[in-house]
Design a protein around this motif. Structure first.
Motif, PDB file in Angstrom:
ATOM      1  N   LEU A 118       1.191  -0.958  -0.260  1.00 32.32           N
ATOM      2  CA  LEU A 118      -0.257  -0.335  -0.073  1.00 32.32           C
ATOM      3  C   LEU A 118       1.365   1.091  -0.322  1.00 32.32           C
ATOM      4  CD1 LEU A 118      -2.717   1.632   0.518  1.00 32.32           C
ATOM      5  CD2 LEU A 118      -2.497   0.820   2.906  1.00 32.32           C
ATOM      6  N   TRP A 119       1.872   0.495   0.619  1.00 33.99           N
ATOM      7  CA  TRP A 119       2.855   2.534   1.005  1.00 33.99           C
ATOM      8  C   TRP A 119       3.537   2.476  -0.308  1.00 33.99           C
ATOM      9  CZ3 TRP A 119       3.139   5.937   4.888  1.00 33.99           C
ATOM     10  CH2 TRP A 119       4.987   6.850   4.599  1.00 33.99           C
ATOM     11  N   GLU A 120       3.874   1.546  -1.126  1.00 36.99           N
ATOM     12  CA  GLU A 120       4.426   1.840  -2.223  1.00 36.99           C
ATOM     13  C   GLU A 120       3.744   2.182  -3.220  1.00 36.99           C
ATOM     14  OE1 GLU A 120       6.241  -2.209  -3.077  1.00 36.99           O
ATOM     15  OE2 GLU A 120       7.716  -2.355  -1.369  1.00 36.99           O
ATOM     16  N   LEU A 145      -2.418   9.283   1.031  1.00 36.55           N
ATOM     17  CA  LEU A 145      -2.560   9.267   0.483  1.00 36.55           C
ATOM     18  C   LEU A 145      -2.898   7.833   0.624  1.00 36.55           C
ATOM     19  CD1 LEU A 145      -3.052   9.271  -2.716  1.00 36.55           C
ATOM     20  CD2 LEU A 145      -0.895   9.187  -2.766  1.00 36.55           C
ATOM     21  N   SER A 146      -1.727   6.580   1.479  1.00 39.24           N
ATOM     22  CA  SER A 146      -2.353   5.232   1.339  1.00 39.24           C
ATOM     23  C   SER A 146      -3.986   5.043   1.859  1.00 39.24           C
ATOM     24  CB  SER A 146      -1.338   4.920   2.288  1.00 39.24           C
ATOM     25  OG  SER A 146       0.348   4.807   1.792  1.00 39.24           O
ATOM     26  N   GLY A 147      -4.854   6.170   2.949  1.00 40.50           N
ATOM     27  CA  GLY A 147      -5.436   5.950   3.669  1.00 40.50           C
ATOM     28  C   GLY A 147      -6.929   6.131   2.739  1.00 40.50           C
ATOM     29  N   VAL A 148      -6.173   7.769   2.012  1.00 40.80           N
ATOM     30  CA  VAL A 148      -6.904   7.674   1.286  1.00 40.80           C
ATOM     31  C   VAL A 148      -7.283   6.368   0.303  1.00 40.80           C
ATOM     32  CG1 VAL A 148      -7.906   9.297  -1.578  1.00 40.80           C
ATOM     33  CG2 VAL A 148      -6.622   9.869   0.934  1.00 40.80           C
ATOM     34  N   TYR A 149      -6.299   5.928  -0.320  1.00 41.07           N
ATOM     35  CA  TYR A 149      -6.303   4.680  -1.798  1.00 41.07           C
ATOM     36  C   TYR A 149      -6.697   3.428  -1.633  1.00 41.07           C
ATOM     37  CZ  TYR A 149      -4.761   1.095  -4.587  1.00 41.07           C
ATOM     38  OH  TYR A 149      -4.806   0.161  -5.704  1.00 41.07           O
ATOM     39  N   SER A 150      -6.553   3.000  -0.062  1.00 33.05           N
ATOM     40  CA  SER A 150      -7.318   1.923   0.833  1.00 33.05           C
ATOM     41  C   SER A 150      -8.427   2.509   0.696  1.00 33.05           C
ATOM     42  CB  SER A 150      -6.724   1.773   1.669  1.00 33.05           C
ATOM     43  OG  SER A 150      -6.712   2.579   3.725  1.00 33.05           O
ATOM     44  N   ALA A 151      -9.406   3.080   1.141  1.00 32.46           N
ATOM     45  CA  ALA A 151     -10.503   3.579   1.794  1.00 32.46           C
ATOM     46  C   ALA A 151     -11.478   3.398  -0.018  1.00 32.46           C
ATOM     47  CB  ALA A 151     -10.766   4.688   2.143  1.00 32.46           C
ATOM     48  N   THR A 152     -10.479   3.502  -0.864  1.00 31.96           N
ATOM     49  CA  THR A 152     -11.524   4.105  -2.064  1.00 31.96           C
ATOM     50  C   THR A 152     -11.384   2.298  -3.133  1.00 31.96           C
ATOM     51  OG1 THR A 152     -10.891   6.461  -2.351  1.00 31.96           O
ATOM     52  CG2 THR A 152     -11.477   4.963  -4.019  1.00 31.96           C
ATOM     53  N   VAL A 153     -10.242   1.441  -2.560  1.00 28.82           N
ATOM     54  CA  VAL A 153     -10.452   0.495  -2.731  1.00 28.82           C
ATOM     55  C   VAL A 153     -11.868  -0.631  -2.758  1.00 28.82           C
ATOM     56  CG1 VAL A 153      -9.076  -2.013  -3.125  1.00 28.82           C
ATOM     57  CG2 VAL A 153      -8.251   0.169  -3.478  1.00 28.82           C
ATOM     58  N   ALA A 166     -20.037   5.956  -8.645  1.00 32.47           N
ATOM     59  CA  ALA A 166     -19.862   5.910  -6.968  1.00 32.47           C
ATOM     60  C   ALA A 166     -18.504   5.830  -6.508  1.00 32.47           C
ATOM     61  CB  ALA A 166     -20.955   5.448  -6.591  1.00 32.47           C
ATOM     62  N   THR A 167     -17.982   5.011  -7.512  1.00 32.73           N
ATOM     63  CA  THR A 167     -16.655   4.731  -6.679  1.00 32.73           C
ATOM     64  C   THR A 167     -15.808   6.625  -6.453  1.00 32.73           C
ATOM     65  OG1 THR A 167     -16.222   2.536  -7.178  1.00 32.73           O
ATOM     66  CG2 THR A 167     -14.050   4.032  -7.060  1.00 32.73           C
ATOM     67  N   TRP A 168     -15.800   7.018  -7.976  1.00 34.92           N
ATOM     68  CA  TRP A 168     -14.627   8.155  -8.181  1.00 34.92           C
ATOM     69  C   TRP A 168     -15.372   9.463  -7.822  1.00 34.92           C
ATOM     70  CZ3 TRP A 168     -12.537   4.977  -9.662  1.00 34.92           C
ATOM     71  CH2 TRP A 168     -12.009   4.136 -10.811  1.00 34.92           C
ATOM     72  N   ASP A 169     -16.687   9.398  -7.527  1.00 34.87           N
ATOM     73  CA  ASP A 169     -17.571  10.171  -6.585  1.00 34.87           C
ATOM     74  C   ASP A 169     -16.867  10.138  -5.146  1.00 34.87           C
ATOM     75  OD1 ASP A 169     -18.771  11.458  -8.282  1.00 34.87           O
ATOM     76  OD2 ASP A 169     -20.734  10.432  -7.913  1.00 34.87           O
ATOM     77  N   ILE A 175     -10.312  13.488  -1.440  1.00 34.50           N
ATOM     78  CA  ILE A 175      -9.082  14.347  -1.722  1.00 34.50           C
ATOM     79  C   ILE A 175      -9.507  15.424  -1.625  1.00 34.50           C
ATOM     80  CG2 ILE A 175      -7.996  14.970  -3.879  1.00 34.50           C
ATOM     81  CD1 ILE A 175      -8.363  12.447  -5.417  1.00 34.50           C
ATOM     82  N   GLY A 176     -10.507  15.522  -1.597  1.00 34.58           N
ATOM     83  CA  GLY A 176     -11.232  17.098  -1.249  1.00 34.58           C
ATOM     84  C   GLY A 176     -11.122  17.266   0.535  1.00 34.58           C
ATOM     85  N   ASP A 177     -11.743  16.357   1.812  1.00 33.44           N
ATOM     86  CA  ASP A 177     -11.270  16.332   3.199  1.00 33.44           C
ATOM     87  C   ASP A 177      -9.544  16.473   3.103  1.00 33.44           C
ATOM     88  OD1 ASP A 177     -14.072  15.944   3.492  1.00 33.44           O
ATOM     89  OD2 ASP A 177     -13.615  13.221   3.776  1.00 33.44           O
TER      90      ASP A 177
END
Length: 223
Positions: A118-120, A145-153, A166-169, A175-177
């Motif tokens: 995830l970090w990589e 970004l790791s947090g944003v990415y993992s939540a999005t996955v 819905a995922t892109w929203d 990212i807004g947060d």
């Protein structure tokens, strides 16, 4: 990745949705490719776990290659980040393969591998977007970004909307947060009284540096 390992991974992918990243999948991939079991174990000492890691890194490479071929100059920086995350998810052929991977890396013995991957991924995104930070921001950017990415996955795995709209929203909101938090930090830096109060801790944090290439340590400390 060697050609033999690529073939082993390709063969495993058809079995992962049914048997997960397991010994059954690894042995089936050996049979399908006709590789000698000893060679397969030499390439993947931990069997399917090593193949799961190779699969994740393959997706990272595809994301980086696609970013390199895309003109992002007209996009806001937040949209460049969103595009990179979207490219990473679109590198996945079958969501069930990722779901099985998350199950694997949720196990305590493989948790460090999952966290490292995830970090990589976050690091590759920042580097592809030209991040030049070499201080504490190097770490905070990747952690955020790791947090944003993992939540999005996690959201994407359960998203049945058309074209994953819905995922892109969801990604845009996350990212807004982050951008709101960055604005909060900027407001703090603009407050002289608060900066004087935090001078000691900030001086300590200011000594932290990003890791150097080929350095065995995760970071460095400026004397």
């Amino acid at each position: 990745m060697s050609d033999a390992k690529e073939k082993l991974l390709d063969a495993a992918l058809s079995h992962v949705p049914f048997d997960g990243w397991s010994d059954e999948t690894f042995n089936a991939a050996i049979r399908d490719t006709g590789l000698a079991p000893g060679l397969a174990r030499g390439l993947c000492p931990r069997g399917a776990v090593d193949l799961a890691i190779a699969y994740h890194k393959r997706g990272d490479r595809q994301m980086v290659e696609r970013l390199a071929q895309t003109d992002l100059s007209a996009l806001r920086f937040r949209d460049r980040i969103a595009t990179a995350v979207r490219f990473r998810l679109e590198a996945v052929e079958d969501r069930e393969i990722v779901r099985r991977g998350m199950t694997l890396f949720a196990l305590p013995q493989y948790g460090p591998d999952g966290a490292r991957l995830l970090w990589e991924t976050a690091d590759l995104i920042w580097r592809a977007l030209g991040d030049g930070s070499d201080d504490i921001n190097w770490y905070t950017k990747r952690a955020t970004l790791s947090g944003v990415y993992s939540a999005t996955v996690l959201y994407w795995l359960g998203d049945d909307s058309e074209d994953h709209a819905a995922t892109w929203d969801f990604l845009d909101r996350r990212i807004g947060d982050v951008m709101k938090f960055e604005q909060f930090k900027a407001n703090m830096r603009a407050n002289p009284g608060l900066m004087r109060l935090l001078k000691g801790p900030l001086d300590v944090l200011g000594r932290i540096r990003a890791p150097k290439p080929h350095d065995d340590m995760p970071g460095s400390w400026r004397q």
